[in-house]
Design an enzyme around this catalytic site. Structure first.
Site, mmCIF file in Angstrom:
data_model
loop_
_atom_site.group_PDB
_atom_site.id
_atom_site.type_symbol
_atom_site.label_atom_id
_atom_site.label_comp_id
_atom_site.label_asym_id
_atom_site.label_seq_id
_atom_site.Cartn_x
_atom_site.Cartn_y
_atom_site.Cartn_z
ATOM 1 N N CYS A 116 -30.423 118.942 7.533
ATOM 2 C CA CYS A 116 -29.725 118.651 6.274
ATOM 3 C C CYS A 116 -30.657 118.289 5.122
ATOM 4 O O CYS A 116 -30.253 118.337 3.965
ATOM 5 C CB CYS A 116 -28.735 117.512 6.486
ATOM 6 N N HIS A 255 -26.574 114.871 -0.044
ATOM 7 C CA HIS A 255 -26.125 115.719 1.058
ATOM 8 C C HIS A 255 -24.732 115.248 1.455
ATOM 9 O O HIS A 255 -24.466 114.050 1.529
ATOM 10 C CB HIS A 255 -27.081 115.572 2.245
ATOM 11 N N ASN A 286 -19.734 119.791 5.850
ATOM 12 C CA ASN A 286 -21.187 119.608 5.944
ATOM 13 C C ASN A 286 -21.843 120.971 6.189
ATOM 14 O O ASN A 286 -21.669 121.559 7.252
ATOM 15 C CB ASN A 286 -21.473 118.638 7.100
#
Ligand code: ACO
Length: 329
Positions: A116, A255, A286
């Site tokens: 990520c 994020h 996500n």
């Protein structure tokens, strides 16, 4: 190194697959509910790549838009970096596939595997190459097909992930640009989020496939705690050397892993999430590295980032890895 060179974002692009997978759709696949997913994560729907659509396809779509917004062509780029943990294949790299598809010249191209935090690391690398005068324009793409490593029988992970890509062209700017970069990693906690098989430790075999070891495995609860602490610390490490406090940041573009994580980080930073936190997790879930790249492109597109604004990019992910970047727009 020419330290007086200012490096910034000269072009941005994003690509989201058309196919929307809603929480209601997921209710038909696993034992879950729209209420649980929204309350625990903030996610309402996510995009899923169509069959046959690979990470490089999404990456190229985002890259073309970034080049267009920079008023550049693929011939003007001198380096391509692709941040992904879901490459088209182990090798050649997705960056090389993207180079071919874009019709870029024989410039260097490589992937980085930072989960990520990949977009943060990609920007950090590009920043160094432009600052040093090595390259004028660097293309950084963060692209993920998380649906390809998702166990659609595991309700604790399949409700979280989505597919997409974001891209940025970095180059010299007259004013502002990247003011500070802070990166970190902690390999001792690598077990908290991983895809166990398919690599040299546990090559793909019938038994690894049968055991579902080619899907991502996550200890969500523990990751949650680390994410809040580390994202807040990273924000501090990136802003403190500049003498900036929470109130000096115009917009935090993080994020997007979990709405509750982001609200907790905003609280620790002393910022009002309603005004200063950019959120699109409700629409996309996500998307690993692509999340912050898409969020940046979208925030700019929506006019949430204006010239002269001070923005903070902040990410955390598997590895563990993290990164925070302060940019004067
Ligand atoms: N629907 C309904 N119930 C569920 C679901 C679901 N989809 N998933 C789990 N549950 C249940 C669990 O079984 C558990 O039930 P029990 O109490 O009967 O045992 C209960 O809900 C609570 O489960 P928790 O795991 O404690 O739920 P939590 O509030 O921690 O939320 C979540 C889980 C959303 C995964 C959260 O922990 C999280 O977001 N963690 C961080 C993720 C992250 O930051 N990842 C890193 C970046 S990702 C990357 O690098 C690719």
């Amino acid at each position: 190194m020419c330290t007086n060179v200012k490096v910034g974002f000269v072009g941005l692009g994003k690509y989201l697959p058309e196919n929307r997978l809603t929480n209601k759709d997921l209710e038909k696949i696993v034992d879950t509910s729209d209420e649980w997913i929204v309350a625990r994560t903030g996610i309402k729907e996510r995009r899923i790549a169509r069959e046959g659509e690979a990470t490089s396809d999404m990456a190229v779509n985002a890259a073309r838009l970034a080049l267009k917004s920079a008023k550049l062509s693929a011939r003007d780029i001198e380096l391509i970096i692709v941040a992904t943990i879901t490459p088209d294949m182990f090798f050649p790299s997705t960056a090389c596939i993207v180079q071919e598809k874009l019709g870029a010249p024989k410039i260097p191209a490589f992937d980085i595997s930072v989960a990520c935090s990949g977009f943060m690391y990609g920007i950090a690398i590009a920043n160094q190459f432009v600052k040093s005068g090595t390259y004028k324009h660097v293309l950084v793409i963060a692209a993920e097909k998380m649906s390809s490593v998702t166990d659609w029988k595991d309700r604790s992970t399949c409700v979280l992930m989505g597919d997409g890509a974001g891209a940025a062209v970095l180059g010299k700017v007259a004013d502002g640009g990247i003011l500070s970069v802070y990166l970190g990693a902690d390999g001792t906690k690598g077990n908290l989020l991983k895809m166990p098989a398919g690599g040299s430790r546990m090559p793909a075999s019938i038994s690894t496939v049968e055991a579902g070891l080619h899907y991502l495995k996550m200890q969500g609860n523990e990751l949650f705690r680390h994410a809040v602490k580390i994202m807040a610390e990273a924000a501090l490490k990136a802003t403190e050397p500049l003498g900036l406090k929470g109130e000096d940041i115009d917009l935090v573009i993080p994020h997007q892993a979990n709405l509750r994580i982001l609200h907790a980080v905003a609280k620790r930073m002393g910022i009002d999430p309603e005004k200063k936190l950019y959120l699109n997790i409700n629409k996309y879930g996500n998307m690993s590295a692509a999340s912050s790249a898409v969020a940046l492109a979208e925030a700019v597109e929506e006019g949430r980032v204006k010239k002269g604004d001070t923005i903070l990019l902040d990410a955390f992910g598997a590895g563990l890895t993290w990164g925070a970047i302060v940019v004067k727009w």
